[in-house]
Design an enzyme around this catalytic site. Structure first.
Site, short mmCIF file in Angstrom:
data_model
loop_
_atom_site.label_atom_id
_atom_site.label_comp_id
_atom_site.label_asym_id
_atom_site.label_seq_id
_atom_site.Cartn_x
_atom_site.Cartn_y
_atom_site.Cartn_z
N HIS A 189 -19.77 -9.23 44.92
CA HIS A 189 -21.09 -9.38 45.61
C HIS A 189 -21.05 -8.06 46.75
O HIS A 189 -21.53 -8.30 47.64
CB HIS A 189 -20.59 -10.62 46.64
N SER B 73 -34.88 18.20 50.41
CA SER B 73 -35.93 17.87 51.16
C SER B 73 -36.95 18.96 51.31
O SER B 73 -36.28 20.16 51.85
CB SER B 73 -35.51 16.93 52.34
#
Length: 458
Positions: free
Chosen positions: A160, A282
């Protein structure tokens, strides 16, 4: 309306462009296999027991010499498929007819373009599946080497996405390697199903002359001919879907691997560091190193599955016999294979160059990660499991001094962090490579004999 004369009739220009679709472009990938398939067909015609003889031995040699020349041109990107050809099949026939005259007009005897595209795609799939297996084995090998190198490095095992139990980098890496090796089994299964020669189906219903379908199958090193000539045609689309299904399983493994890399290279984890040459920057943020490779692998997994489902949808409602809908399957087929292979090729060197931050991995452990292991230790001392479960849950503070490195050393059973069988991975990878070697050797030997020149052509 403007019309154009083609080998198979005069067609309106707009209709010609519409019906040819992208075949003129895509079929460049099929030039060599189309020539090989034609060589086998002509060799079979030359041995057919009819009088007068359809193709003499001398004519067979002339045709095959012409086909070898076309293959050479294709390797130099000099063979042209014109819109009037519609596809590679008629481009090859046109070229041979221009060179050999009436002899070139004989090569289509007893076959249909359905025959040709079916055998072309199966020969193409043969080559592509072998290449994919080779590339999958390379990535499995890289993951196994990565795991072995970091076998003793502890890593929090998660369920999980929450901390669960002590694990290791070796266990994590080889889990993906074993998944990929199982995917290779699916690829081999697809290869074996694909390894049937459809030549002789003609337009799906056979021909009234004594063709030898077993001979053409043997000449092309197929394991066998498809038996039913109607199924040889109906198998179109189904075969592509099966191959893409195997490819999509490879991509499922790669997508999960890519997702893990994206998670575990986040600053909040800092378990791994991707090589800078596999990251992009970027346009506005100078500091960024983005895991674009991993993100694209994840996206391409969806594209490959979409290609598989696209082919399935194209054929699921098709009536028996050839339908032109199948033409649309070719692009999906080629795109799905190409995307899978590209992902395999980019991930192997990325895995090899990825760095492991052992201290960050150790720092990721909190006492509760050892809870299950401690409960099982108490069981080993005689306490019932449920009592041990509740005892540990109420006394987690007792686990604060456990060393993660020492904890994983206790897990030595088969397949556990310190119970990994490295020969198991080595042997399975070697078996994949051997399959590729043997199948490629068999095919190249058959085509060399068929063409009379060493294949692949240099």
């Amino acid at each position: 309306m403007a019309k154009q004369k083609t080998t198979v009739g005069t067609i309106d220009n707009k209709v010609l462009a519409f019906t040819a679709g992208r075949d003129v472009e895509l079929d460049h990938a099929l030039i060599t296999v189309d020539c090989i398939g034609t060589a086998a067909h002509v060799a079979m015609l030359s041995k057919m027991p009819v009088k007068p003889q359809l193709i003499t031995e001398d004519e067979r040699k002339q045709v095959i010499a012409g086909l070898v020349e076309i293959i050479g041109l294709a390797q130099q990107n000099k063979f042209k498929i014109k819109l009037a050809d519609q596809d590679v099949h008629l481009a090859v026939e046109r070229t041979l007819t221009k060179k050999l005259g009436d002899l070139g007009k004989k090569i289509h005897t007893c076959r249909s373009r359905n025959d040709q595209v079916a055998v072309d795609l199966r020969l193409y799939a043969k080559e592509q599946l072998l290449e994919t297996l080779e590339e999958a084995a390379a990535l499995a090998s890289a993951l196994t080497a990565f795991g072995k190198k970091h076998e003793g490095v502890p890593m929090v095992g998660r369920t999980h996405m929450q901390p669960g139990m002590p694990s290791s980098v070796g266990l994590w890496a080889t889990a993906h390697a074993e998944s990929l090796l199982d995917d290779c089994v699916a690829l081999v299964n697809a290869y074996e199903l694909n390894d049937q020669c459809p030549l002789g189906s003609a337009a799906s219903y056979g021909v009234p002359l004594p063709i030898d379908r077993q001979l053409t199958s043997d000449l092309l090193a197929f394991s066998r001919p498809t038996h039913n000539v109607l199924y040889a045609n109906n198998g179109r689309g189904k075969m592509e879907s099966l191959v893409l299904g195997a490819m999509s399983q490879v991509m499922l493994t790669l997508s999960r691997l890519a997702q893990d890399f994206m998670l575990f290279t986040m600053p909040e984890f800092n378990y791994f560091k991707l090589p800078s040459e596999f990251c992009t920057g970027s346009s506005i943020m100078p500091q960024k190193q983005n895991p674009d490779v991993c993100e694209l692998v994840r996206a391409k997994a969806s594209r490959v599955k979409a290609a598989e489902l696209g082919v399935y949808d194209l054929i699921k409602g098709s009536p028996t016999g050839y339908n032109r809908d199948l033409q649309e399957a070719k692009e999906l087929f080629m795109e799905g294979i190409a995307a899978t292979r590209a992902c395999l090729r980019i991930l192997a060197p990325m895995v090899q160059a990825t760095k492991v931050n052992k201290q960050a991995l150790i720092d990721g452990f909190t006492p509760d990660v050892f809870a299950t292991d401690r409960a099982l230790e108490l069981v080993g001392e005689g306490m019932p499991f449920r009592d041990a479960y509740h005892y540990v849950k109420e006394n987690l503070h007792e686990l604060e001094s456990i060393d993660p490195v020492e904890a994983i050393k206790l897990k030595t059973h088969l397949g556990a962090p310190l119970g990994l069988d490295w020969d198991y991975f080595k042997d399975r990878i070697a078996a994949v490579k051997e399959t590729v070697r043997e199948e490629r050797k068999l095919f190249n030997k058959a085509v060399t004999k068929l063409l009379g020149v060493k294949y692949p052509l240099v």
